[in-house]
Design an enzyme around this catalytic site. Structure first.
Site, mmCIF file in Angstrom:
data_model
loop_
_atom_site.group_PDB
_atom_site.id
_atom_site.type_symbol
_atom_site.label_atom_id
_atom_site.label_comp_id
_atom_site.label_asym_id
_atom_site.label_seq_id
_atom_site.Cartn_x
_atom_site.Cartn_y
_atom_site.Cartn_z
ATOM 1 C CE LYS A 47 -0.810 1.295 4.848
ATOM 2 N NZ LYS A 47 -0.064 0.375 5.726
ATOM 3 C CG HIS A 83 2.467 -1.091 11.941
ATOM 4 N ND1 HIS A 83 3.086 0.101 12.258
ATOM 5 C CD2 HIS A 83 2.579 -1.232 10.603
ATOM 6 C CE1 HIS A 83 3.543 0.656 11.147
ATOM 7 N NE2 HIS A 83 3.254 -0.135 10.125
ATOM 8 C CD GLU A 109 2.892 -6.754 8.423
ATOM 9 O OE1 GLU A 109 2.485 -5.648 8.844
ATOM 10 O OE2 GLU A 109 2.258 -7.800 8.606
#
Ligand SMILES: *Cc1c(COP(=O)(O)O)cnc(C)c1O
Length: 461
Positions: free
Chosen positions: A66, A195, A272
């Site tokens: 993204k 995250h 990520e």
């Protein structure tokens, strides 16, 4: 000019990014010539990959699509062997279309549309995250054999550019409750993800989250799960001017990983990263399409032509450029980005500067890129250049007011291109990599580069 194609897109070999910018501004048809454009230096991404391999060798990066889904970025990372973090069916499709194996994908959106889960099931993309009970029932009904990863809220995401904790992640204290339901539903949960927030500038956020993840591993073990995956998410810095360096984060993170998830513990560690790989690789050039001069002490006041300003008033120049906050500069609103304008060519020393502001092309007053900066006097047709424009920019741009998205030109250093060619033929593990300067990300010039193996010492120049 030498070129090759990567994921169906032309890449120019051996052109440095500013050089390519100058080349483009002197080429093309008239309209094309003044359109805003990006230059992506793929060597920068290759260098980021090398630095990652060197400083976090145990952690496998799954690039967060993204952040920037440019076809060359995806193609390059696929070639380098990273995995991918996808948030939707569309993103999964893009990655599978490159013939990347479905086990190199994690569907890392804890709140998924049912039809997308079915799509993932059909194509064997089995790793996916969840953080709530209803998602578990949905997954039970659509993809009962998936490999689930429980996303927890990090202890502190306040020290980051963009916080995510208000939207995603369960409280680690509630993880036991969710895991019990997963057990009752006979679902396969394989590990924990978190995250710390995007653009994290406090390395302890990572080590604290690793400790918190470890406590969830223990709860899972008591419930009869056999966790073997830790996903440390994104949040790593992407530009050399950031408040914290990637190395500073690794220096804090690595001991935490070694303590709670030592090598040999059987736990695979993935991450990520989004902005880490792409932020500094992209430069945006915008053209000055209009200009107004207003009295400096009354900016926003009545616009007068330059000559109409009386001699004792200094002008403030308002420059209107052909990309703005509804386009690539949406990062100013959504990503809380800080940006600086540069000129294509460094001005002569001693050239006078003036109070200036930079505005986007739409008819909205909100469309302001820079409220106040000092620039030499510029004319329409000249270029302003913005570096570090690779993360959360073009991917979230709109065509509001009929303004087109800028075209992106791709360039790669010759040595990096040679590496890629080798990579295409051989296994990544025996690839010999060029050293790279850790402070700037630039290649350290080498003649016999093929004989130099990447290691930490050669990076510490
Ligand atoms: C956006 C996002 C990322 C990437 O974050 P960066 O801060 O750009 O590294 C990683 N994982 C998830 C789940 C995300 O939503």
């Amino acid at each position: 000019m030498m070129q090759f194609t990567l994921n169906k897109t032309v890449v120019h070999i051996g052109k440095a990014a500013p050089e390519l910018a100058a080349w483009k501004s002197g080429a093309g048809t008239y309209e094309d010539k003044e359109d805003a454009f990006f230059v992506a230096d793929l060597s920068d991404i290759v260098n980021k990959f090398r630095i990652w391999k060197c400083l976090l060798p145990r952690v496998q990066p799954f690039y967060a699509v993204k952040c920037n889904d440019d076809p060359c970025v995806l193609g390059l990372l696929a070639q380098l062997g990273t995995g991918f973090d996808c948030a939707s069916k569309g993103e999964i499709q893009r990655i599978l279309d490159m013939k990347v194996s479905p086990n190199r994908i994690i569907y890392a959106n804890p709140c998924k549309q049912k039809s997308y889960i079915k799509y993932a099931a059909k194509h064997g993309v089995s790793m996916m995250t969840f953080d709530n009970e209803i998602e578990l029932y949905k997954i039970k009904a659509t993809f009962p054999n998936s490999k689930l990863v429980i996303r927890i809220m990090p202890p502190d995401d306040s020290k980051s550019q963009c916080q995510l904790g208000m939207k995603f992640g369960c409280d680690p204290n509630d993880a036991g409750h969710l895991l019990r339901i997963a057990k009752e539903l006979d679902l396969n949960v394989i590990g924990v993800s978190f995250h710390v927030g995007s653009g994290c500038y406090d390395a302890t956020a990572f080590s604290e989250a690793v400790a918190s993840a470890h406590s969830v591993f223990q709860v899972a073990e008591e419930l009869g799960f056999n966790f073997d995956l830790l996903d440390i998410g994104g949040g790593f810095p992407g530009q050399w001017s950031d408040k914290i360096t990637f190395k500073e984060i690794c220096d804090e993170l690595t001991p935490a990983l070694d303590r709670y998830f030592p090598e040999g513990s059987g736990v695979r560690v993935i991450a990520e990263p989004g902005r880490y790989f792409v932020a500094s690789a992209f430069t945006l050039a915008v053209n000055i399409i209009a200009k107004r001069a207003v009295p400096r002490d009354n900016p926003g006041g009545y616009a007068v032509v330059v000559d109409g300003i009386s001699r004792d008033e200094e002008p403030h120049y308002m420059y209107y450029v052909n990309d703005g906050v509804y386009g690539s500069f949406n990062c100013l609103l959504f990503d809380h980005a800080e940006i600086e304008p540069n000129l294509l060519e460094t001005p002569e020393p001693g050239v006078p500067t003036y109070s200036s502001s930079i505005w986007g092309p739409t008819c909205d007053g909100l469309d302001c890129i820079k409220k106040q900066c000092l620039l030499p006097e510029l004319n329409t047709g000249e270029w302003l250049v913005f570096r570090n424009m690779g993360a959360y920019t073009m991917c979230a741009a709109s065509a509001f007011n009929g303004m087109p998205k800028p075209h992106c030109y791709h360039t790669i250093h010759e040595s990096c291109w040679m590496l890629l060619m080798k990579l295409a033929k051989s296994d990544a593990s025996d690839l010999k990599l060029l050293p790279v300067n850790m402070k700037t990300g630039h290649n350290v010039p080498q003649t016999e580069h093929d004989s130099i193996v990447l290691d930490c010492d050669c990076l510490r120049t």
